[in-house]
Design a protein around this motif. Sequence first.
Motif, PDB file in Angstrom:
ATOM      1  N   GLN A 150      -3.570  38.508 -31.916  1.00 36.33           N
ATOM      2  CA  GLN A 150      -3.824  37.075 -31.792  1.00 36.33           C
ATOM      3  C   GLN A 150      -3.845  36.399 -33.164  1.00 36.33           C
ATOM      4  O   GLN A 150      -3.349  35.270 -33.318  1.00 36.33           O
ATOM      5  CB  GLN A 150      -5.157  36.847 -31.068  1.00 36.33           C
ATOM      6  CG  GLN A 150      -5.146  37.260 -29.604  1.00 36.33           C
ATOM      7  CD  GLN A 150      -6.530  37.259 -28.976  1.00 36.33           C
ATOM      8  OE1 GLN A 150      -7.505  36.819 -29.581  1.00 36.33           O
ATOM      9  NE2 GLN A 150      -6.619  37.778 -27.763  1.00 36.33           N
ATOM     10  N   GLN A 151      -4.417  37.088 -34.170  1.00 35.94           N
ATOM     11  CA  GLN A 151      -4.437  36.538 -35.526  1.00 35.94           C
ATOM     12  C   GLN A 151      -3.022  36.338 -36.045  1.00 35.94           C
ATOM     13  O   GLN A 151      -2.698  35.298 -36.637  1.00 35.94           O
ATOM     14  CB  GLN A 151      -5.210  37.476 -36.458  1.00 35.94           C
ATOM     15  CG  GLN A 151      -5.353  36.951 -37.884  1.00 35.94           C
ATOM     16  CD  GLN A 151      -5.893  38.000 -38.841  1.00 35.94           C
ATOM     17  OE1 GLN A 151      -5.254  39.029 -39.069  1.00 35.94           O
ATOM     18  NE2 GLN A 151      -7.074  37.755 -39.399  1.00 35.94           N
ATOM     19  N   LEU A 152      -2.161  37.321 -35.823  1.00 35.21           N
ATOM     20  CA  LEU A 152      -0.766  37.207 -36.247  1.00 35.21           C
ATOM     21  C   LEU A 152      -0.064  36.062 -35.517  1.00 35.21           C
ATOM     22  O   LEU A 152       0.689  35.290 -36.126  1.00 35.21           O
ATOM     23  CB  LEU A 152      -0.039  38.518 -35.979  1.00 35.21           C
ATOM     24  CG  LEU A 152      -0.396  39.696 -36.897  1.00 35.21           C
ATOM     25  CD1 LEU A 152       0.060  41.012 -36.284  1.00 35.21           C
ATOM     26  CD2 LEU A 152       0.220  39.496 -38.274  1.00 35.21           C
ATOM     27  N   ASN A 153      -0.311  35.940 -34.238  1.00 33.72           N
ATOM     28  CA  ASN A 153       0.298  34.878 -33.438  1.00 33.72           C
ATOM     29  C   ASN A 153      -0.087  33.507 -33.978  1.00 33.72           C
ATOM     30  O   ASN A 153       0.764  32.622 -34.167  1.00 33.72           O
ATOM     31  CB  ASN A 153      -0.147  35.034 -31.980  1.00 33.72           C
ATOM     32  CG  ASN A 153       0.629  34.142 -31.035  1.00 33.72           C
ATOM     33  OD1 ASN A 153       1.461  33.332 -31.444  1.00 33.72           O
ATOM     34  ND2 ASN A 153       0.357  34.267 -29.754  1.00 33.72           N
ATOM     35  N   LEU A 154      -1.374  33.307 -34.251  1.00 40.22           N
ATOM     36  CA  LEU A 154      -1.839  32.017 -34.746  1.00 40.22           C
ATOM     37  C   LEU A 154      -1.301  31.705 -36.131  1.00 40.22           C
ATOM     38  O   LEU A 154      -0.907  30.576 -36.422  1.00 40.22           O
ATOM     39  CB  LEU A 154      -3.376  32.000 -34.770  1.00 40.22           C
ATOM     40  CG  LEU A 154      -4.076  31.934 -33.415  1.00 40.22           C
ATOM     41  CD1 LEU A 154      -5.580  32.107 -33.584  1.00 40.22           C
ATOM     42  CD2 LEU A 154      -3.770  30.611 -32.716  1.00 40.22           C
ATOM     43  N   ALA A 155      -1.249  32.704 -37.000  1.00 40.70           N
ATOM     44  CA  ALA A 155      -0.817  32.478 -38.381  1.00 40.70           C
ATOM     45  C   ALA A 155       0.685  32.257 -38.491  1.00 40.70           C
ATOM     46  O   ALA A 155       1.144  31.441 -39.303  1.00 40.70           O
ATOM     47  CB  ALA A 155      -1.231  33.655 -39.262  1.00 40.70           C
ATOM     48  N   GLY A 191      -3.212  57.128 -43.178  1.00 37.58           N
ATOM     49  CA  GLY A 191      -4.349  57.183 -42.271  1.00 37.58           C
ATOM     50  C   GLY A 191      -4.919  55.822 -41.906  1.00 37.58           C
ATOM     51  O   GLY A 191      -6.099  55.721 -41.539  1.00 37.58           O
ATOM     52  N   VAL A 192      -4.097  54.777 -41.999  1.00 35.47           N
ATOM     53  CA  VAL A 192      -4.579  53.437 -41.670  1.00 35.47           C
ATOM     54  C   VAL A 192      -4.648  53.257 -40.160  1.00 35.47           C
ATOM     55  O   VAL A 192      -4.100  54.042 -39.384  1.00 35.47           O
ATOM     56  CB  VAL A 192      -3.683  52.348 -42.303  1.00 35.47           C
ATOM     57  CG1 VAL A 192      -3.722  52.459 -43.818  1.00 35.47           C
ATOM     58  CG2 VAL A 192      -2.242  52.452 -41.786  1.00 35.47           C
ATOM     59  N   ASP A 193      -5.305  52.180 -39.739  1.00 31.91           N
ATOM     60  CA  ASP A 193      -5.477  51.903 -38.318  1.00 31.91           C
ATOM     61  C   ASP A 193      -4.286  51.177 -37.705  1.00 31.91           C
ATOM     62  O   ASP A 193      -4.081  51.237 -36.489  1.00 31.91           O
ATOM     63  CB  ASP A 193      -6.734  51.044 -38.097  1.00 31.91           C
ATOM     64  CG  ASP A 193      -7.984  51.690 -38.647  1.00 31.91           C
ATOM     65  OD1 ASP A 193      -8.212  52.878 -38.346  1.00 31.91           O
ATOM     66  OD2 ASP A 193      -8.733  51.010 -39.385  1.00 31.91           O
ATOM     67  N   ALA A 194      -3.520  50.466 -38.537  1.00 29.02           N
ATOM     68  CA  ALA A 194      -2.424  49.658 -38.000  1.00 29.02           C
ATOM     69  C   ALA A 194      -1.346  49.466 -39.052  1.00 29.02           C
ATOM     70  O   ALA A 194      -1.626  49.452 -40.256  1.00 29.02           O
ATOM     71  CB  ALA A 194      -2.937  48.294 -37.533  1.00 29.02           C
ATOM     72  N   PHE A 195      -0.113  49.308 -38.567  1.00 31.80           N
ATOM     73  CA  PHE A 195       1.022  48.995 -39.426  1.00 31.80           C
ATOM     74  C   PHE A 195       1.703  47.751 -38.881  1.00 31.80           C
ATOM     75  O   PHE A 195       2.021  47.667 -37.693  1.00 31.80           O
ATOM     76  CB  PHE A 195       2.012  50.152 -39.475  1.00 31.80           C
ATOM     77  CG  PHE A 195       3.236  49.887 -40.302  1.00 31.80           C
ATOM     78  CD1 PHE A 195       3.125  49.551 -41.639  1.00 31.80           C
ATOM     79  CD2 PHE A 195       4.510  49.968 -39.748  1.00 31.80           C
ATOM     80  CE1 PHE A 195       4.246  49.297 -42.425  1.00 31.80           C
ATOM     81  CE2 PHE A 195       5.641  49.724 -40.510  1.00 31.80           C
ATOM     82  CZ  PHE A 195       5.502  49.386 -41.853  1.00 31.80           C
ATOM     83  N   ILE A 196       1.941  46.784 -39.773  1.00 34.43           N
ATOM     84  CA  ILE A 196       2.553  45.506 -39.405  1.00 34.43           C
ATOM     85  C   ILE A 196       3.855  45.354 -40.158  1.00 34.43           C
ATOM     86  O   ILE A 196       3.900  45.537 -41.387  1.00 34.43           O
ATOM     87  CB  ILE A 196       1.621  44.316 -39.739  1.00 34.43           C
ATOM     88  CG1 ILE A 196       0.276  44.461 -39.028  1.00 34.43           C
ATOM     89  CG2 ILE A 196       2.295  42.989 -39.367  1.00 34.43           C
ATOM     90  CD1 ILE A 196      -0.820  44.997 -39.909  1.00 34.43           C
ATOM     91  N   THR A 197       4.919  45.023 -39.434  1.00 34.91           N
ATOM     92  CA  THR A 197       6.201  44.730 -40.057  1.00 34.91           C
ATOM     93  C   THR A 197       6.894  43.642 -39.254  1.00 34.91           C
ATOM     94  O   THR A 197       6.273  42.987 -38.420  1.00 34.91           O
ATOM     95  CB  THR A 197       7.059  46.002 -40.192  1.00 34.91           C
ATOM     96  OG1 THR A 197       8.241  45.710 -40.931  1.00 34.91           O
ATOM     97  CG2 THR A 197       7.434  46.578 -38.847  1.00 34.91           C
ATOM     98  N   GLY A 198       8.204  43.470 -39.492  1.00 35.13           N
ATOM     99  CA  GLY A 198       8.914  42.414 -38.791  1.00 35.13           C
ATOM    100  C   GLY A 198       9.626  42.877 -37.545  1.00 35.13           C
ATOM    101  O   GLY A 198       9.567  42.224 -36.506  1.00 35.13           O
ATOM    102  N   GLU A 199      10.330  44.016 -37.627  1.00 39.92           N
ATOM    103  CA  GLU A 199      11.177  44.461 -36.532  1.00 39.92           C
ATOM    104  C   GLU A 199      10.682  45.784 -35.947  1.00 39.92           C
ATOM    105  O   GLU A 199       9.737  46.391 -36.443  1.00 39.92           O
ATOM    106  CB  GLU A 199      12.623  44.601 -37.012  1.00 39.92           C
ATOM    107  CG  GLU A 199      13.248  43.288 -37.463  1.00 39.92           C
ATOM    108  CD  GLU A 199      14.747  43.409 -37.726  1.00 39.92           C
ATOM    109  OE1 GLU A 199      15.389  44.314 -37.138  1.00 39.92           O
ATOM    110  OE2 GLU A 199      15.269  42.609 -38.513  1.00 39.92           O
ATOM    111  N   VAL A 200      11.369  46.217 -34.893  1.00 41.57           N
ATOM    112  CA  VAL A 200      11.002  47.457 -34.207  1.00 41.57           C
ATOM    113  C   VAL A 200      12.276  48.197 -33.805  1.00 41.57           C
ATOM    114  O   VAL A 200      13.311  47.574 -33.537  1.00 41.57           O
ATOM    115  CB  VAL A 200      10.140  47.166 -32.959  1.00 41.57           C
ATOM    116  CG1 VAL A 200      10.914  46.343 -31.933  1.00 41.57           C
ATOM    117  CG2 VAL A 200       9.589  48.447 -32.341  1.00 41.57           C
TER     118      VAL A 200
END
Length: 252
Positions: A150-155, A191-200
Motif C-alpha cells: 500500500q505504501q508503494l501504491n500511494l507513493a 537475509g532481508v524481509d523484502a525485495f523491491i524492483t520494477g519488473e518481474v
Amino acid sequence: MTECSGLVAYCNNLLDCSAFQDYCPNGLQVEGRPSVSRIVTGVTASQALIDAAVAQGADLLLVHHGYFWRGEAAPITGLKQRRIRALLEHGINLVAYHLPLDVHAKLGNNVQLAQRLGWNITGGLEPNNPRSVGLQGELSEALSGEELAQQLNLALGREPLFISGHGRPVKRIAWCTGAAQGYIDKAVALGVDAFITGEVSEQTIHIARECGINFYAAGHHATERYGVQALGEHLVEQFGVEHRFIDIDNPV
C-alpha cells in the motif's frame, strides 16, 4: 544560456560516467543546438516525449533510457529514424544517463526512491561493490507485507505486484529500480524481509516463495522517474536553466 558542451561535461563528471561498463553510451547521444536554456526531462526518449519536448521549446532532452543499446540493430530506419529526425529538425540535444544515474549517491534512482518512501539506507545490495546498483536498508517502522504494498501504491501511483514469501513483519529491505528482478538472489543472500524492483520474471515468483522473501514489482517506469528529475533540478541550480519533467504514462 549555457553551452551544451559544458553542461554535458559537467554531468559526465558529476555522474562519473567513465567508471561504468554500460549497455549504451552515456552523455550526449544526439547533437542539437550549441546553447541550452530550457531542459525537458523524462524517463525514456519515446516519440511522445520528443513531441512534448518540441512543444515546450526544449533545447535539451535529458533521459534515463536513450538510444544505441548494445545488441540493437545499427541502421537508423523506421521508429529510430523518426525519433532522431524529430530531434535534429528541432535542434534538440538528446542526453542520456543509464547506470550512472541509477548508482549516484545523491541523484540516483535508488537513492531518490528511498527518499520518497522514507526508507533508511544502510548499504549496497552488493556490499563489497562500491558501485552497487541496488541498495539495502530499513523501513522507519515495521509493516506487514500488504502495508508495504500500500505504501508503494500511494507513493508511486501504481499498484505493485506483491508476492508474499512469509507472514513476518517487514523491516529490512533491499531494492533496485528498473528491470532488476534477477537481483532477488542477492537480496536473499542478505537475509532481508523484502525485495523491491520494477519488473518481474516467471522464475522470480518461485524464488520468492521458496526462499521466504516478499517480492514487489512496482513498475520499471514508476521506480525510475526520480533520478532524472533530481538531475534536472540540480542543473537548474548550477546553470540557471529552465527545467520541466514530463511523465509519459507507462504501466510497465
